[in-house]
Design a protein around this motif. Structure first.
Motif, PDB file in Angstrom:
ATOM      1  N   THR A 158       0.807  -1.228   0.000  1.00 37.25           N
ATOM      2  CA  THR A 158       0.000   0.000   0.000  1.00 37.25           C
ATOM      3  C   THR A 158       0.837   1.273   0.000  1.00 37.25           C
ATOM      4  OG1 THR A 158      -0.135  -0.076   2.427  1.00 37.25           O
ATOM      5  CG2 THR A 158      -1.912  -1.125   1.189  1.00 37.25           C
ATOM      6  N   GLY A 159       1.897   1.303   0.823  1.00 33.62           N
ATOM      7  CA  GLY A 159       2.685   2.525   0.955  1.00 33.62           C
ATOM      8  C   GLY A 159       3.349   2.957  -0.336  1.00 33.62           C
ATOM      9  N   VAL A 160       4.026   2.024  -1.021  1.00 32.88           N
ATOM     10  CA  VAL A 160       4.733   2.372  -2.250  1.00 32.88           C
ATOM     11  C   VAL A 160       3.769   2.736  -3.382  1.00 32.88           C
ATOM     12  CG1 VAL A 160       6.307   1.534  -4.038  1.00 32.88           C
ATOM     13  CG2 VAL A 160       6.802   1.084  -1.625  1.00 32.88           C
ATOM     14  N   PRO A 161       2.723   1.907  -3.666  1.00 32.52           N
ATOM     15  CA  PRO A 161       1.770   2.318  -4.710  1.00 32.52           C
ATOM     16  C   PRO A 161       1.065   3.630  -4.382  1.00 32.52           C
ATOM     17  CG  PRO A 161       1.504  -0.009  -4.178  1.00 32.52           C
ATOM     18  CD  PRO A 161       2.424   0.569  -3.151  1.00 32.52           C
ATOM     19  N   LEU A 162       0.670   3.809  -3.097  1.00 25.93           N
ATOM     20  CA  LEU A 162      -0.004   5.040  -2.705  1.00 25.93           C
ATOM     21  C   LEU A 162       0.953   6.232  -2.814  1.00 25.93           C
ATOM     22  CD1 LEU A 162      -2.561   6.380  -1.641  1.00 25.93           C
ATOM     23  CD2 LEU A 162      -1.803   5.863   0.691  1.00 25.93           C
ATOM     24  N   LEU A 239      12.108  -1.320 -11.822  1.00 25.22           N
ATOM     25  CA  LEU A 239      10.868  -1.998 -12.193  1.00 25.22           C
ATOM     26  C   LEU A 239       9.903  -1.066 -12.926  1.00 25.22           C
ATOM     27  CD1 LEU A 239       9.312  -4.628 -12.115  1.00 25.22           C
ATOM     28  CD2 LEU A 239       8.434  -4.015  -9.853  1.00 25.22           C
ATOM     29  N   ALA A 240       9.759   0.182 -12.430  1.00 26.05           N
ATOM     30  CA  ALA A 240       8.837   1.120 -13.093  1.00 26.05           C
ATOM     31  C   ALA A 240       9.272   1.396 -14.537  1.00 26.05           C
ATOM     32  CB  ALA A 240       8.724   2.414 -12.286  1.00 26.05           C
ATOM     33  N   PRO A 241      10.557   1.720 -14.786  1.00 21.25           N
ATOM     34  CA  PRO A 241      10.975   1.895 -16.188  1.00 21.25           C
ATOM     35  C   PRO A 241      10.821   0.627 -17.034  1.00 21.25           C
ATOM     36  CG  PRO A 241      12.571   2.904 -14.710  1.00 21.25           C
ATOM     37  CD  PRO A 241      11.620   2.128 -13.853  1.00 21.25           C
ATOM     38  N   ILE A 242      11.030  -0.557 -16.426  1.00 20.80           N
ATOM     39  CA  ILE A 242      10.835  -1.815 -17.157  1.00 20.80           C
ATOM     40  C   ILE A 242       9.375  -1.931 -17.581  1.00 20.80           C
ATOM     41  CG2 ILE A 242      10.717  -4.339 -16.911  1.00 20.80           C
ATOM     42  CD1 ILE A 242      13.239  -4.172 -15.159  1.00 20.80           C
ATOM     43  N   LEU A 243       8.467  -1.671 -16.635  1.00 20.67           N
ATOM     44  CA  LEU A 243       7.035  -1.786 -16.928  1.00 20.67           C
ATOM     45  C   LEU A 243       6.595  -0.776 -17.988  1.00 20.67           C
ATOM     46  CD1 LEU A 243       5.721  -2.308 -13.286  1.00 20.67           C
ATOM     47  CD2 LEU A 243       5.595  -3.977 -15.138  1.00 20.67           C
ATOM     48  N   SER A 255       1.293   1.960 -10.794  1.00 18.81           N
ATOM     49  CA  SER A 255       0.860   1.926  -9.383  1.00 18.81           C
ATOM     50  C   SER A 255       0.100   0.647  -9.079  1.00 18.81           C
ATOM     51  CB  SER A 255      -0.021   3.138  -9.059  1.00 18.81           C
ATOM     52  OG  SER A 255       0.707   4.326  -9.174  1.00 18.81           O
ATOM     53  N   TRP A 256      -0.746   0.231 -10.010  1.00 18.27           N
ATOM     54  CA  TRP A 256      -1.544  -0.989  -9.809  1.00 18.27           C
ATOM     55  C   TRP A 256      -0.672  -2.235  -9.868  1.00 18.27           C
ATOM     56  CZ3 TRP A 256      -6.121  -0.404  -7.780  1.00 18.27           C
ATOM     57  CH2 TRP A 256      -6.810   0.793  -7.995  1.00 18.27           C
ATOM     58  N   ILE A 257       0.313  -2.232 -10.766  1.00 18.92           N
ATOM     59  CA  ILE A 257       1.236  -3.377 -10.834  1.00 18.92           C
ATOM     60  C   ILE A 257       2.039  -3.468  -9.541  1.00 18.92           C
ATOM     61  CG2 ILE A 257       3.124  -4.460 -12.099  1.00 18.92           C
ATOM     62  CD1 ILE A 257       0.573  -4.228 -13.712  1.00 18.92           C
ATOM     63  N   LEU A 258       2.494  -2.320  -9.038  1.00 19.62           N
ATOM     64  CA  LEU A 258       3.229  -2.313  -7.781  1.00 19.62           C
ATOM     65  C   LEU A 258       2.361  -2.784  -6.622  1.00 19.62           C
ATOM     66  CD1 LEU A 258       5.247   1.042  -8.071  1.00 19.62           C
ATOM     67  CD2 LEU A 258       6.146  -1.286  -8.214  1.00 19.62           C
ATOM     68  N   LEU A 259       1.061  -2.490  -6.698  1.00 16.63           N
ATOM     69  CA  LEU A 259       0.125  -2.975  -5.678  1.00 16.63           C
ATOM     70  C   LEU A 259       0.071  -4.500  -5.696  1.00 16.63           C
ATOM     71  CD1 LEU A 259      -2.081  -2.450  -3.536  1.00 16.63           C
ATOM     72  CD2 LEU A 259      -3.729  -2.290  -5.398  1.00 16.63           C
ATOM     73  N   GLY A 260      -0.045  -5.078  -6.907  1.00 18.80           N
ATOM     74  CA  GLY A 260      -0.055  -6.535  -7.032  1.00 18.80           C
ATOM     75  C   GLY A 260       1.249  -7.149  -6.555  1.00 18.80           C
ATOM     76  N   TYR A 261       2.362  -6.499  -6.889  1.00 13.11           N
ATOM     77  CA  TYR A 261       3.682  -6.948  -6.437  1.00 13.11           C
ATOM     78  C   TYR A 261       3.741  -6.934  -4.911  1.00 13.11           C
ATOM     79  CZ  TYR A 261       8.813  -7.043  -5.983  1.00 13.11           C
ATOM     80  OH  TYR A 261      10.099  -7.369  -5.648  1.00 13.11           O
ATOM     81  N   GLY A 262       3.218  -5.869  -4.318  1.00 12.09           N
ATOM     82  CA  GLY A 262       3.228  -5.740  -2.861  1.00 12.09           C
ATOM     83  C   GLY A 262       2.389  -6.792  -2.167  1.00 12.09           C
ATOM     84  N   ILE A 263       1.234  -7.117  -2.750  1.00  8.60           N
ATOM     85  CA  ILE A 263       0.382  -8.179  -2.185  1.00  8.60           C
ATOM     86  C   ILE A 263       1.140  -9.497  -2.187  1.00  8.60           C
ATOM     87  CG2 ILE A 263      -1.699  -9.575  -2.591  1.00  8.60           C
ATOM     88  CD1 ILE A 263      -3.004  -6.958  -3.650  1.00  8.60           C
ATOM     89  N   GLY A 316       7.558 -11.160  -6.653  1.00 11.83           N
ATOM     90  CA  GLY A 316       7.136 -10.544  -5.402  1.00 11.83           C
ATOM     91  C   GLY A 316       6.997 -11.568  -4.280  1.00 11.83           C
ATOM     92  N   LEU A 317       6.478 -12.748  -4.602  1.00  7.32           N
ATOM     93  CA  LEU A 317       6.343 -13.810  -3.599  1.00  7.32           C
ATOM     94  C   LEU A 317       7.689 -14.168  -2.985  1.00  7.32           C
ATOM     95  CD1 LEU A 317       3.851 -16.343  -5.257  1.00  7.32           C
ATOM     96  CD2 LEU A 317       3.452 -15.017  -3.180  1.00  7.32           C
ATOM     97  N   LEU A 318       8.731 -14.188  -3.822  1.00  2.66           N
ATOM     98  CA  LEU A 318      10.051 -14.615  -3.360  1.00  2.66           C
ATOM     99  C   LEU A 318      10.902 -13.478  -2.803  1.00  2.66           C
ATOM    100  CD1 LEU A 318      10.968 -17.615  -3.634  1.00  2.66           C
ATOM    101  CD2 LEU A 318       9.167 -17.060  -5.275  1.00  2.66           C
ATOM    102  N   ALA A 319      10.615 -12.234  -3.192  1.00  2.00           N
ATOM    103  CA  ALA A 319      11.515 -11.111  -2.901  1.00  2.00           C
ATOM    104  C   ALA A 319      11.795 -10.913  -1.416  1.00  2.00           C
ATOM    105  CB  ALA A 319      10.947  -9.823  -3.505  1.00  2.00           C
TER     106      ALA A 319
END
Length: 402
Positions: A158-162, A239-243, A255-263, A316-319
């Motif tokens: 939440t913090g990073v996407p927000l 990651l943002a420039p890659i996306l 922002s939404w991709i980062l949200l999914g990554y964070g979950i 994200g699961l492994l990070a």
């Protein structure tokens, strides 16, 4: 102490430790947000300050170096301080650092502000991990550390996407003001929920602290932390420039991709804590194997939206899955070899985490400037594979010890 007394003490710890763990997690949330939020703002920061994306990446690697240098030194210097008082002072530094970042008018001042803020980060997580471990029974220590680090992982949810959304909508300075506000919430939570009578760490002499950096088993563990955790940041930093530039997503969709990554990170952290409770070194070996494979796969799937997004979710699961295991393993080794300097060993491991981030981000920058951003994932995978080899070596030494 008889078994009944131990059971009573463990039950008391389980019940009474939760509020303090919650306060630690809230503080970790604020600190995690400020560490990683530039990932989603690299493009806008670079544009506003008229610098390259690679130079903007120093806001992440420079922060990490501040943690790496500050954590062991400041933890050793504050070794005799009351741990609750120290927690509160660290959040004051955190709030001040983010306010200076928000007021920055140049890249140099912003980088200095990030470096100063990083000092609070390193000491917080080093003593926070040992406090968390002391608040619960022996068999739940990795899970307790994982719970504290949940704040860090929720920050990526939440913090990073927000923060990215706020930065894209109101400007990047607004993001740092918001993070400073998080620090105020965290310091209030710590003041209310963390008990005054925390178990104090035994005083450690300089001689004991030097034993840590001379102990081969601990040095090996620190190297595993740096390579295993840092490898992901070769790609994650960019990651943002890659996306945007490789996968083809609109900046607002990032922002939404980062949200999914964070979950995914939050799920992985919880799983990693439970897996590491029984046998941390065995769990870490398999985590790193899968992590390295996923990073290599991302190199081939990044140009495709569906396949690339799925791979990023798996990454994200492994990070952060390895974080609880790495920290509890170092604490166990320190208790075995240098019991009077466990806090400092924990701090050096936090430094190793951030040294890994700094190395990963710096290597990523070199790759972006030389052979191209698409090569960052597989090179990160090679770095993690180094951790696989070192973990296997550490596991073999563990068998000999037993």
């Amino acid at each position: 102490m008889n078994s009944t007394a131990v059971q009573t003490e463990n039950a008391s710890k389980s019940k009474g430790g939760f509020p303090a763990l919650l306060a630690l997690a809230i503080s970790a949330f604020g600190i995690g947000t400020t560490e990683f939020v530039p990932v989603g703002l690299l493009s806008s920061l670079a544009s506003d300050l008229n610098i390259s994306i690679t130079l903007a990446g120093l806001l992440i690697s420079g922060y990490a170096m501040g943690v790496a240098f500050g954590a062991p030194v400041l933890t050793a210097l504050t070794n005799k301080m009351n741990r609750k008082t120290l927690l509160l002072l660290l959040m004051v530094v955190f709030i001040a650092g983010n306010m200076v970042a928000a007021l920055s008018t140049s890249f140099t001042l912003l980088l200095i502000a990030r470096f100063i803020t990083a000092f609070s980060h390193g000491v917080f997580f080093s003593i926070g991990a040992t406090i968390a471990a002391d608040l619960v029974p022996e068999h739940k220590r990795a899970s307790a550390i994982a719970f504290m680090f949940t704040g860090l992982t929720v920050a990526t949810v939440t913090g990073v996407p927000l923060g990215t959304f706020i930065g894209q909508t109101f400007g990047w300075r607004a993001t740092f003001w918001a993070v400073a506000l998080l620090g105020i919430v965290a310091i209030i939570a710590s003041a209310i929920l963390v008990p005054k009578n925390l178990k104090e760490a035994p005083p450690s002499s300089l001689k004991d602290q030097l034993k840590i950096i001379k102990n081969g088993r601990l040095l090996l563990a620190f190297a595993i932390t740096a390579l295993g955790y840092g490898g992901t940041f070769v790609a994650f930093t960019y990651l943002a420039p890659i996306l945007e530039n490789v996968t083809g997503y609109d900046p607002k969709a990032v922002s939404w991709i980062l949200l999914g990554y964070g979950i995914a990170v939050a799920i992985g952290n919880t799983v990693g804590g439970k897996a590491a409770d029984k046998n941390p070194i065995k769990a870490l070996f398999w985590m790193f194997v899968v992590q390295a494979i996923i990073l290599v796969i991302l190199t081939f799937t990044a140009p495709f939206k569906i396949a690339g997004t799925v791979t990023i979710f798996l990454l994200g699961l492994l990070a952060f899955m390895n974080v609880p295991g790495l920290q509890v393993y170092v604490v166990k080794l320190a208790e075995r070899y240098v019991p009077s300097a466990v806090n400092v060993a924990s701090a050096i491991n936090i430094a190793a985490f951030n040294l890994g981030i700094a190395i990963g981000a710096s290597v990523g920058g070199l790759i972006v400037d030389s052979i191209g951003i698409i090569h960052t994932p597989w090179i990160g995978g090679v770095m993690v594979f180094g951790a696989v080899l070192l973990t296997a070596w550490s596991a073999s030494l563990e068998k000999r010890t037993v």
